[in-house]
Design a protein around this motif. Structure first.
Motif, PDB file in Angstrom:
ATOM      1  N   LYS A  67     -20.650 -13.015  28.607  1.00 13.94           N
ATOM      2  CA  LYS A  67     -19.462 -12.257  28.204  1.00 13.94           C
ATOM      3  C   LYS A  67     -18.817 -12.899  26.980  1.00 13.94           C
ATOM      4  N   ARG A  68     -18.726 -14.233  27.002  1.00 10.67           N
ATOM      5  CA  ARG A  68     -18.150 -14.939  25.862  1.00 10.67           C
ATOM      6  C   ARG A  68     -18.981 -14.726  24.608  1.00 10.67           C
ATOM      7  N   LEU A  69     -20.289 -14.821  24.733  1.00  8.21           N
ATOM      8  CA  LEU A  69     -21.161 -14.647  23.567  1.00  8.21           C
ATOM      9  C   LEU A  69     -21.114 -13.224  23.033  1.00  8.21           C
ATOM     10  N   GLN A  70     -21.028 -12.261  23.947  1.00  6.53           N
ATOM     11  CA  GLN A  70     -20.889 -10.869  23.505  1.00  6.53           C
ATOM     12  C   GLN A  70     -19.610 -10.698  22.692  1.00  6.53           C
ATOM     13  N   LYS A  71     -18.534 -11.302  23.198  1.00 11.56           N
ATOM     14  CA  LYS A  71     -17.258 -11.205  22.498  1.00 11.56           C
ATOM     15  C   LYS A  71     -17.335 -11.878  21.141  1.00 11.56           C
ATOM     16  N   GLU A  72     -17.935 -13.056  21.097  1.00 12.22           N
ATOM     17  CA  GLU A  72     -18.079 -13.775  19.828  1.00 12.22           C
ATOM     18  C   GLU A  72     -18.948 -12.995  18.846  1.00 12.22           C
ATOM     19  N   PHE A  73     -20.013 -12.423  19.349  1.00  6.77           N
ATOM     20  CA  PHE A  73     -20.932 -11.638  18.517  1.00  6.77           C
ATOM     21  C   PHE A  73     -20.177 -10.479  17.871  1.00  6.77           C
ATOM     22  N   TYR A  74     -19.398  -9.792  18.681  1.00 11.91           N
ATOM     23  CA  TYR A  74     -18.611  -8.652  18.199  1.00 11.91           C
ATOM     24  C   TYR A  74     -17.576  -9.112  17.178  1.00 11.91           C
ATOM     25  N   GLN A  75     -16.886 -10.215  17.489  1.00 13.82           N
ATOM     26  CA  GLN A  75     -15.834 -10.709  16.605  1.00 13.82           C
ATOM     27  C   GLN A  75     -16.386 -11.124  15.244  1.00 13.82           C
TER      28      GLN A  75
END
Length: 628
Positions: free
Chosen positions: A125-133
């Motif tokens: 979830k954190r990596l998905q958020k970082e990827f999007y950001q």
């Protein structure tokens, strides 16, 4: 139920006591992706317990950093703003995967496995958020069009502005560009690290979904800013030519940027971010660009299918030329099996454009042949058909490079009623010929044959020949002053220039034969006064008749006009001057001599100088001269 994913797949495996054997079937894939081969797993009880303890410790260590960055509870927004922390985070995820692999293989009932799975979900979830950001925050820096535009600005400032910039301004500009490049490089590196981690953990689908969401919007936005719109065939058919012309010119500008910058840059970015998997990077690039690129490359085909008129051929050729010149880059950018449909659309448009150009050329030839205008051109001047056809053909010659790719048939048109025996292919010094040269020579021959029939409407045969001389001379002049001369060659010009001279000679013979024959031969015996008087009367009548008839005739080409005047004067003035000088003294005692001898030796040249300018006879007096 415990969910555990395998890398490079979208499958989810259920790991619990009764299903551990199912997971073991994919242990080779897991081991290779985690650099932890199954053969290295210890088997003795002591070592086994030690390894299990180490794996559980890895999970505990991972828990500390992963929970710190739990997107649902952490107040810290951006992990990758802290590069050292981000590196530790990715390392912990890798260690967590190794631990999960071991526990599933050796101790599937362990409570630690449930914890590890929960931690993996949090990490993803954190990596998905970082990827999007990262994708969102750096969309400008990762936009190939914007980066190339900034570089171009830098070049234009330093090379083309009249005002010389200071060293400080140059330094600031350079630092600005360096900063953008550095930020883009860092962003790409972070995206690649996240993508590698998520794909390795079996979360490729989630990673690709985010990437496609952001990058496809950027590609579509780029195309929109370039003015690329979506049209259907019916919409194109209903548009007037002015609107289509605007859309075509806009497309010609847009396609260069789209192919050279937008698509190629997007492919480069995909290749960097998803370098771990060729399949993923190809499919991802396809999904991002397929809709926009297909729409872009379909536009020329829609134009090619629209109404075909002679004036449209030029923009069709420009569309063909643009696609042809970009074709190597199109092939390079869309070089995978998954993008073959995009490349096929571009190729289809190229073919359709070529077919449309060929069709317009054939229709144009038919238009020449079917021209039914019967009204003779005043004074035997240039026929409107000649002007229209030669202007059109000479304009086509400016596109010879494009036409050479389209026109490949070396034989003349099969639709023409003219026999091929009428035609002689233009050849060059080395004896070679080209399909496009043949096509141009054939079109001109069709015109000249049509002019032969146009000449038949003149009741005076001499005017027919003057008409043919004028129109062929105009044709040659068009050839010599345009790129047509390069295509047709010097031999073609020489051959047709001889025809002009023949037409001119035929005109001269038929128009002035009666005038020439009214004068006695120089070698004839001395005439009696009565015979001399009669000879003057015959000449007066013949010359006035010929001159009045030709007073409105025209020769637009200055060189041909002068050649005709000189040729006529050389024969007529010379013979009349000799006759005049020989008998004027004999008849000097005649009453009303000015009525008998109406032209002095210098008058004929003056009258002839007014010929072929279309001047009406009423503007020229044929009264007796004062020179005798």
């Amino acid at each position: 139920m415990l969910l555990l994913r395998t890398p490079n797949t979208n499958h989810t495996f259920m790991a619990r006591k009764g299903f551990s054997s199912l997971f073991l079937s994919s242990s080779k894939t897991l081991s290779s992706s985690l650099s932890f081969p199954s053969s290295s797993i210890p088997s003795s009880p002591v070592v086994h317990n030690l390894t299990e303890s180490m794996m559980e410790e890895n999970i505990e260590n991972a828990e500390l950093i992963i929970k710190k960055w739990d997107p649902d509870s952490s107040s810290i927004a951006h992990l990758f703003h802290q590069r050292k922390e981000a590196k530790e985070f990715l390392k912990s995820v890798k260690e967590l995967r190794r631990a999960m692999h071991f526990l599933v293989s050796e101790h599937s009932a362990s409570n630690k496995l449930v914890l590890a799975q929960n931690l993996m979900e949090i990490a993803m979830k954190r990596l998905q958020k970082e990827f999007y950001q990262i994708l969102s925050a750096y969309r400008d820096q990762l936009d190939p069009e914007s980066v190339s535009g900034l570089s171009s600005d830098g070049l234009s400032n330093s090379e083309y502005e009249d005002e010389v910039e200071s060293e400080e301004e140059i330094k600031i500009a350079g630092e600005s560009i360096t900063k953008v490049v550095r930020e883009a490089t860092n962003a790409i590196s972070d995206l690649k690290s996240i993508a590698d981690c998520m794909i390795g953990a079996g979360y490729a689908k989630e990673c690709i979904k985010i990437y496609k969401l952001i990058r496809e919007s950027i590609v579509n936005e780029g195309l929109y800013l370039l003015g690329v719109e979506r049209f259907g065939s019916s919409q194109i058919q209903k548009m007037n030519w002015e609107v289509l012309e605007h859309l075509i010119k806009n497309w010609l500008n847009a396609v260069k940027i789209a192919v050279k910058t937008l698509f190629s840059g997007e492919k480069a970015l995909c290749d960097l971010v998803f370098s771990a998997s060729q399949t993923i990077r190809e499919s991802c690039f396809t999904e991002i660009t397929k809709e926009g690129a297909t729409n872009l490359f379909r536009f020329p085909e829609l134009i090619a299918k629209s109404k075909k008129t002679p004036e449209r051929i030029f923009l069709l050729m420009e569309l063909h030329g643009a696609l042809s010149s970009l074709w190597p880059e199109i092939e390079l950018t869309f070089n995978s099996e998954s993008t073959s449909a995009i490349k096929l659309q571009a190729f289809s448009s190229l073919q359709r454009l070529g077919e449309s150009v060929q069709a317009i050329l054939s229709d144009f030839e038919s238009t020449i042949q079917e021209d039914s205008a019967k009204t003779p051109v005043l004074g035997g001047g240039i026929h409107p058909l000649t002007q229209r056809v030669m202007n059109y053909i000479s304009a086509l010659a400016d596109y010879v490079g494009i036409l050479s790719d389209i026109v490949t048939d070396i034989t003349p048109s099969g639709n023409s009623p003219l026999p091929e025996s009428y035609f002689e292919s233009p050849t060059f010094d080395d004896g070679s010929t080209t399909a496009i040269s043949v096509r141009f020579a054939w079109l001109i021959l069709v015109l000249l044959c049509k002019l032969d029939s146009k000449a038949e409407v003149y009741k005076d045969a001499s005017l027919s020949y003057l008409f043919l001389a004028n129109n062929l001379q105009f044709t040659i002049e068009k050839v010599c002053t345009t790129r047509l001369k390069i295509l047709l060659g010097e031999d073609w010009v020489i051959k047709h220039a001889k025809k002009v001279k023949q037409y001119a000679a035929n005109y001269e013979t038929m128009a002035w034969a009666k005038v020439f024959s009214s004068l006695p031969e120089r070698t004839s015996p001395e005439l009696s006064p009565e015979a001399a008087r009669e000879c003057f009367r015959r000449f007066n009548a013949a010359f006035e008749e010929a001159y009045k008839k030709q007073a409105s005739w025209i020769v637009p080409d200055g060189k041909l006009r002068d050649e005709l005047k000189v040729s006529i004067a050389k024969k007529l003035v010379s013979d009349y001057t000799e006759f005049y000088g020989r008998y004027i003294v004999m008849l000097s005692g005649e009453k009303n001599l000015e009525l008998l001898v109406r032209f002095g030796s210098d008058d004929l040249g003056n009258y002839l100088s007014h010929l072929f300018q279309g001047v009406a006879i009423s503007n020229i007096s044929l009264s007796s001269s004062s020179s005798h």
